[in-house]
Design a protein around this motif. Sequence first.
Motif: not given
Length: 395
Positions: A274-300
């Motif tokens: 949600g927009v009440t906080t920023k994307m953070s490396s400390s929470d893998a479920n609420t961030a999209i990382f540059l090493n995520d796979t296409a499947k991980q991006i879709k799932t997240k």
Amino acid sequence: MLEENIEKLGINEDIITPWTVQGVNNDGINYDKVIEKFKVEKLSDELVKKFETITGHSVHYLIKRGFLISHRNFEQILDLHVNKKPFYLYTGISPSEAVHLGHLMQFTITKWLQEVFNVPVVIQLTDDEAVLWKDLKVENVNKLVKETTKEIISMGFDVSKTFIFSSFTYMGQEPEYYRNIIRVRKSVTYGKIKETFGFNDSDSIGKIVFPSIQLIPTLSNTFPQMFGDQKVQALCVCGIDQEPYFQLMKEISPALGFPEPAILHCKFIPALSGVTTKMSSSDANTAIFLNDTAKQIKTKVNKHAFSGGKVTVEEHRELGGDTTVDVAYHILKYFLPDDDELEKIRLAYSSGEMLTGEIKKLAIECIQEIITSHQDKKKAVTDPIIEQFMKPRKL
């Protein structure tokens, strides 16, 4: 949880610190209040037009969409550019196992400014910060530095004008680095650090003195290979949560004979939750990382991206979705460059013509394409290339 504490304590303003970002309202961070709190200036339309006139460049689409929200002393940088006087860009990141989309946006703007102004960029990897604030040992952080450096290089910085350094490594390479750290530490009281950052008696002394390290790259003689003993102004690009660091330099820089740094403040890309906080490396479920796979991006995105849509299809068709809180729309706002296409999506979603699943699909495809391209570029980053970027030299 922080959200529960906010409600329990009756906190009525957003919490913005270098380590915590939490809005108190469901519609996101109130940037106007944050700007007022930090006593910085909005990045006005007039200043943006002045930038375009002086540089001959149309502004980046991210600027048009409000990604840069405020500044300190940016007019001085434009004056330096007009008068063909030197300045440099400075930004940084705490190395981690994964760099996320918010970092990508910050570095994208920095790289673009490097191209427009044709000036050097210094990028600090605060491996000391990573050890102090995360569950990391000094011995294990070097691998993270290397991976984070590869991510940054993959964004397309000009090797002839870019110096990337880690706090640990540069400390042993350049004596003036530590001398400047001591100069800054001598200029700031313990009380001022506690007041600015909210440290308490249970915080380690490492955290208390760390701000002096993040401030050092704004003093140009920290990089004698680049500037010699010139007193050159720095333009720092950072999230507005980093502003407390640079507020300290308003008095310190002139006292040490240097120009006060100029700052461009970025908005936060929201966490998937949600927009009440920023994307953070400390929470893998609420961030999209540059090493995520296409499947991980879709799932997240499908599973975790907060929706501004209505509960039922019928209600959504009638009332439409709310793009101010819809995270999939925010992703498209920041990563889809086509203005016309973005406006079509906004209108379709707001009217109910486009459903939540459809806008999420567009966001997924957009991010998958960007990250796949980035990962391909990263494969070409070899150790010799990393050494080039991290070698102290004249730029």
